[in-house]
Structure formats: structure tokens, C-alpha cells
Design an enzyme around this catalytic site. Structure first.
Site, PDB file in Angstrom:
ATOM      1  N   ALA A  66       2.222   5.557  10.645  1.00  0.00           N
ATOM      2  CA  ALA A  66       3.384   5.974  11.144  1.00  0.00           C
ATOM      3  C   ALA A  66       3.587   7.610  10.605  1.00  0.00           C
ATOM      4  CB  ALA A  66       4.378   5.288  10.633  1.00  0.00           C
ATOM      5  N   GLY A 111       0.291   2.062   9.830  1.00  0.00           N
ATOM      6  CA  GLY A 111       0.695   1.406  11.342  1.00  0.00           C
ATOM      7  C   GLY A 111      -0.430   1.387  12.196  1.00  0.00           C
ATOM      8  N   GLU A 114      -1.850  -1.774  11.537  1.00  0.00           N
ATOM      9  CA  GLU A 114      -0.974  -2.750  11.925  1.00  0.00           C
ATOM     10  C   GLU A 114      -0.742  -2.997  13.331  1.00  0.00           C
ATOM     11  OE1 GLU A 114       2.215  -0.821   9.514  1.00  0.00           O
ATOM     12  OE2 GLU A 114       2.571  -2.762   8.552  1.00  0.00           O
ATOM     13  N   GLU A 134       0.320   2.835   2.454  1.00  0.00           N
ATOM     14  CA  GLU A 134       1.625   2.991   2.397  1.00  0.00           C
ATOM     15  C   GLU A 134       2.172   3.216   0.802  1.00  0.00           C
ATOM     16  OE1 GLU A 134       0.409   0.878   4.592  1.00  0.00           O
ATOM     17  OE2 GLU A 134       1.541   1.144   6.516  1.00  0.00           O
TER      18      GLU A 134
END
Ligand code: DAK
Length: 260
Positions: A66, A111, A114, A134
Site C-alpha cells: 500500500a 499489500g 496480500e 507492515e
């Protein structure tokens, strides 16, 4: 143009989606997520698309996570909305009644890992790197990473990834079953398109029912999941694909599926 953030190309019945934000290693900001959601809706609705390949632009990165600059500004309320928006997009992939293959061509961090985990198959370049870093940024995975990874590789192995934030080479992803296959960088995309094409040639109704049974059955106790499988099996017998597939076998000819 916004639309250029996720390129859509056709390779026969396969739709190739390329996340294209090279200056930020294809990191997912709100604009990319919005366009990705639109593209996924487009390919889901297009009956001529039988399977999807998702990859990142360039030879360095699939998706480097992200967008950190954008996340840095979020209030807790906005962080919740951001996480829910990201999770909704990943659910679109899981619920799409067509196979989606991730061609992980480089960094798949945060992300990016993911996003790949929401796909049905992960083919990775030998140069790919996976991880959920993260915690190095003071947050946790927000697009399903703590849940999908633990369900896939077990919570013990998932804790090793999530709590350290370490980055892992493609071989480790293969060993743990996160990646299905490794390919040389130059052949990865062709291998992903070829596999998607093969899946796309199978009976679309059956492929959709099989994917749905696997995804929905995962959350159920075995006896209920088996009922769900039986119902999905029976559903295939409402399709002309089932009649065509079996007739073609008996007539010793290739099946011509219509997805009806
Ligand atoms: N966001 C924004 N920009 C990024 C980025 C990212 N994730 N990753 C790379 N970039 C940008 C860099 O800032 C740099 O931009 P310029 O400086 O050129 O303007 C450009 O891409 C090239 O990157 P580098 O210069 O750093 O390239 P290197 O080859 O040196 O390093 C790298 C590549 C992938 C190792 C490095 O860029 C890196 O560590 N990137 C960050 C990787 C990362 O930590 N990713 C995880 C992000 S966290 C949640 C929702 C979602 C999430 C969490 C919570 N909730 C709402 C609860 C998800 C979180 C994440 O994904």
C-alpha cells in the site's frame, strides 16, 4: 490518465491486468485501488473473458505494498475505511467466478503479498520477493494478510512472516506453498497466460462452481462444506457445459464449452 494505472490487455480469452505505477514500484494508492476495482468488475462482467492474469509493470516489482505516503496521513477512522476498501477489492478477486492468476514479477510486499494471496494461483519469478513488512512501519497487514496467510500456511509459519516483517525470497514462498511455481523472469508472464488459457478452456460453469466451493467451503465445518460441494456438483447438471463435456468425451472429440 487514471485508466492507465491498471492496463487491460487481451490475450485470447485471457484478460491481462497490469498494475502500472512504475515510479512507486506499483504501490497501491487510492487511485490505483479504485481503477483496479473497476477493471476487475469489467473483466468479471465480460463473458468472453475466461480467466485473468494479474501482474505488475516493469521487471522489479509486482506491488511494493500500500502507498506509504498516503497511509502516513490517515486518521484511525480513515485507516478503517482504507482497510475495508482494500479488503473489498481482494474479495472481488476471490468471489469472481473465473480463475485469477498472480504473475509475481518482483517485490510483492505488504499489500502486494496480500493481493497475490487473494488470487487462485501464484506463479512467481525466481527474482520475486514476498513479505508482510507492515510491523516495520508500526502497523499490521490491513488487506487480509494476517488471515489469508495463516489459513494458507498455518498460523505458526504465518507468525514467522508477520511478526518479523522479514522479506522472503521466491524459494521460501514456494516451499511454504504461497507460490505454486517459480519461473525465469523472462518466461513468467507466458507461463501465467498459458495456465490461465488452459483453465479458460475448461467448462466455465464447472470452473466457477469449483472455485466458489473451495472459497466458501473454507469457512465451514467439513460436513457443511461437503453439502456445499454436493450442491455445486448438482448445479453443474443444470448447464449445457455438463452435457457437452460428457457427450464430447463419449464421442471422442474436444468439448466446445459455451459457459451456459
Ligand atoms: N509506498 C509508496 N512509495 C513506495 C512504496 C510504497 N509501498 N514502495 C516503494 N515506493 C517508492 C519509493 O518511495 C521510491 O520513490 P522515489 O523516492 O523514487 O520518489 C520508489 O518507489 C522506488 O523505491 P526505492 O528507491 O525504495 O527502491 P529500492 O530498490 O531501493 O527498494 C523496496 C525497493 C521495495 C525494497 C523499497 O522501496 C521498500 O522497502 N518499499 C516499501 C515496501 C513496504 O514496506 N511495503 C509494505 C507497505 S505497508 C492497512 C491497510 C493496508 C496495509 C496496512 C494496514 N490498514 C488500513 C489497517 C498494507 C500495508 C502495506 O502494504
Amino acid at each position: 490518465m487514471d485508466g492507465d494505472l491498471v492496463l487491460l490487455e487481451r490475450r485470447g480469452a485471457v484478460a491481462l491486468l497490469t498494475i502500472h505505477r512504475p515510479k512507486a514500484l506499483n504501490a497501491l494508492d487510492r487511485q490505483v485501488l479504485t481503477v483496479l476495482a473497476q477493471r476487475l468488475d469489467e473483466v468479471a462482467a465480460d463473458r468472453s473473458v475466461r480467466a485473468v492474469v494479474l501482474t505488475g509493470s516493469g521487471d522489479k516489482s509486482f506491488v511494493a505494498g500500500a502507498d506509504i505516503g498516503e497511509m502516513a496521513q490517515l486518521t484511525p477512522e480513515q485507516a478503517l475505511a482504507f482497510a475495508l476498501a482494500g479488503q473489498a477489492i481482494l474479495s472481488k478477486i476471490e468471489q469472481m467466478p473465473k480463475p485469477v492468476i498472480a504473475a509475481v514479477n518482483g517485490y510483492a510486499l505488504g499489500g502486494g503479498t496480500e493481493l497475490a494471496l487473494a488470487c487462485d494461483v501464484i506463479l512467481a519469478s525466481t527474482r520475486a520477493k514476498f513479505g508482510l513488512p507492515e510491523v516495520t512501519l508500526g502497523v499490521i497487514p490491513g488487506f487480509g494478510g494476517t488471515q489469508r496467510l495463516a489459513r494458507l500456511i498455518g498460523r505458526n509459519a504465518a507468525r514467522r512472516w508477520v511478526l518479523s516483517g522479514d522479506v522472503f525470497p521466491a524459494e521460501e514462498a514456494l516451499r511454504l506453498g504461497v507460490a505454486h511455481e517459480l519461473h525465469a523472469p523472462e518466461t513468467l508472464l507466458d507461463a501465467a497466460v498459458a495456465l490461465a488459457d488452459r483453465m479458460g478452456q475448461r467448462g466455465p460453469v464447472a470452473v466457477a462452481q469449483a472455485k466458489g466451493a473451495i472459497v466458501r467451503g473454507e469457512d465451514l465445518p467439513l460436513n457443511e462444506a461437503l453439502e456445499l460441494e454436493a450442491a455445486a456438483f448438482a448445479q453443474c447438471f443444470r448447464s449445457s457445459d455438463q452435457r457437452e463435456g460428457m457427450t464430447a468425451f463419449l464421442e471422442k472429440r474436444p468439448a466446445k464449452f459455451t459457459g451456459e
